[in-house]
Write an enzyme that holds these catalytic residues in place. Structure first.
Site, PDB file in Angstrom:
ATOM      1  N   ASP A 110     -25.919  -3.099  31.522  1.00  0.00           N
ATOM      2  CA  ASP A 110     -26.754  -2.399  30.540  1.00  0.00           C
ATOM      3  C   ASP A 110     -28.197  -2.859  30.568  1.00  0.00           C
ATOM      4  O   ASP A 110     -28.541  -3.935  31.043  1.00  0.00           O
ATOM      5  CB  ASP A 110     -26.178  -2.569  29.131  1.00  0.00           C
ATOM      6  CG  ASP A 110     -25.931  -4.028  28.749  1.00  0.00           C
ATOM      7  OD1 ASP A 110     -25.719  -4.858  29.650  1.00  0.00           O
ATOM      8  OD2 ASP A 110     -25.943  -4.337  27.542  1.00  0.00           O
ATOM      9  N   GLU A 177     -23.478  -6.086  27.581  1.00  0.00           N
ATOM     10  CA  GLU A 177     -23.761  -7.516  27.395  1.00  0.00           C
ATOM     11  C   GLU A 177     -24.839  -7.716  26.351  1.00  0.00           C
ATOM     12  O   GLU A 177     -24.769  -8.667  25.550  1.00  0.00           O
ATOM     13  CB  GLU A 177     -24.193  -8.143  28.734  1.00  0.00           C
ATOM     14  CG  GLU A 177     -24.392  -9.659  28.673  1.00  0.00           C
ATOM     15  CD  GLU A 177     -25.734 -10.088  28.098  1.00  0.00           C
ATOM     16  OE1 GLU A 177     -25.771 -11.142  27.417  1.00  0.00           O
ATOM     17  OE2 GLU A 177     -26.741  -9.374  28.307  1.00  0.00           O
TER      18      GLU A 177
END
Length: 446
Positions: A110, A177
């Site tokens: 991400d 994350e």
């Protein structure tokens, strides 16, 4: 002597012994590193092209659909058994190569809601709506694009050199994350039940303060427990000219903010790191109106589970006591996005750091400071797997010197102006990762 201090002494002794041995006779791992370096130089332009593609096309946490799909296609092209949709957009690729240990290599997928300001010709121009419906920029401002590219390059090398190792390489593309949620989601979706449970897990993470060409390591606690806390203090609203008929939640919040700082300064031992930061306060709508409530947002950092629990209890206690002192209603105190501290397995660090030194030079492998940042890679360690996250220098010494000359600090991770010197960063990251895997996945019997 603490176990942590003893591990560092043992690590230095092991590194010295390995260096002396390298002077006396040819090293098999050194020969392997020569092969690693030659392969990296041959394919580095291709690797950089992959990096540019991921950098231009970032996706926010929980929305990494296309990033995951691109990673999955790459891993499938290398012959990995690939499963997608694990814990959201998580990807699991297995390179099976006979009998031997299972080693997990993890990257995170991400990006962040940041408008890129690097001026790079491959800069992200992506915009999207966040969960609140607000248009935001999207940028890989934390180096996850480097981590993905590193994993892809390493997977390709390992696939092309199956005669050099045995066992199973478990390749993880983890979502979310940045929200501290991806590892938890993958584990809850049966990551270590549906797939082989790894004997070891490693991960690289870029470092915005370490020069390119360098690797940083830390045995034991390396990153902090991270908790987000929302406190809504409540009062009784009314006209600002008649405060005697109101309970002012903004004044209450101000008292609470000051009182919260005494938790660390007066309740936590000075040798135990801890942080309580109020990062946001919102209350009221107009000069002469006392509102009904005021909202605080906190980030809370620590290392040990005991200190983490103490901070949690103390924040509740202070919030309730302050409200009672104002004869105010009980506040709402809610926790979210919690991530446990990252504890690098000491034996695994002892085993891998001398290999880094041999691959890169002992002067290029440095003991890193602890950080109060957080990383949900820690959850794999909490699940019982020995883990090691190492840091990769990402800013050239020339750029660091230029910042120093100007009296500036380099842009930090999460900054709109942060970018890695990708060629040098990936060269080092791939070499270090391949060296670690060569140590953990044994050579095939001849």
């Amino acid at each position: 002597m603490t176990r942590f201090a003893a591990s560092l002494i043992d690590l230095r002794i092991a590194g010295l012994g390995l260096l002396l041995l390298a002077l006396l006779l040819p090293s098999v791992s050194a020969a392997g590193d020569d092969a690693h370096s030659a392969w990296i130089e041959k394919h580095l332009d291709e690797v950089i092209a992959v990096y540019h593609d991921f950098h231009r096309n970032p996706e926010l946490s929980f929305h990494e659909k296309e990033t995951a799909a691109r990673l999955a296609r790459k891993l499938e092209s290398f012959g990995a058994e690939v499963t997608t949709g694990v814990g959201g957009h998580g990807v699991v690729g297995l390179l099976k190569n006979g009998q031997g240990p299972t080693v997990m290599l993890r990257c995170d997928l991400d990006a962040l809601p940041v408008i890129e300001q690097t001026g790079l010709d491959y800069a992200s121009t992506v915009t999207t709506e966040n969960a609140d419906g607000v248009e935001v920029g999207v940028m890989h401002a934390c180096g996850h694009d480097v981590h993905i590219t590193n994993l892809i390059a390493v997977a390709r090398y390992m696939s092309e050199h199956r005669d050099d190792w045995s066992g199973t390489l478990m390749l993880i593309g983890q979502p979310a994350e940045e929200r501290g949620a991806g590892a938890k989601a993958m584990l809850e979706d049966g990551l270590f039940e549906r797939f082989p449970r790894p004997d070891f897990a490693i991960a690289a993470h870029v470092d915005a303060t370490l020069p390119t060409g360098y690797i940083g390591y830390r045995a034991g606690y390396a990153l902090a427990n991270v908790d987000s806390c929302d406190i809504t203090v409540k009062g009784r609203g009314g006209h600002g000219s008649y405060p005697q008929g109101c309970i002012d939640p903004i004044t209450l919040a101000a008292h609470l903010i000051v009182d919260l700082q005494t938790i660390v300064s007066r309740e936590i031992a000075p040798i135990e790191p801890a942080v309580v930061t109020v990062g946001s306060i919102h209350g009221g709508t107009k000069h002469n109106i006392i509102p009904d409530e005021c909202h605080l947002q906190l980030t809370i950092r620590s290392y040990s589970p005991e200190v983490r629990e103490h901070l949690r209890e103390a924040i509740h206690r202070k919030a309730y006591a302050t409200a009672e002192s104002f004869r105010a209603p009980k506040p709402d105190v809610e926790y979210s996005e919690g991530t446990p501290s990252l504890f690098n397995d000491e034996r695994l660090v002892q085993r891998i750091v001398p290999v880094f030194m041999e691959a890169l030079g002992d002067d290029r492998v440095t003991l890193a400071d602890r950080s109060m940042g957080g990383e949900d890679f820690s959850r794999y360690g909490r699940a019982g797997v020995p883990i090691f996250m190492f840091r990769v220098g990402s800013v050239s010494q020339q750029r660091l010197d230029e910042f120093a000359t100007k009296g500036q600090t380099p842009p930090s991770l999460h900054s709109a102006k942060y970018y890695p010197d990708a060629r040098q960063t990936l060269r080092t990251s791939i070499r270090a990762t391949l060296a670690a895997l060569s140590e953990l996945l044994p050579a095939k019997s001849r």
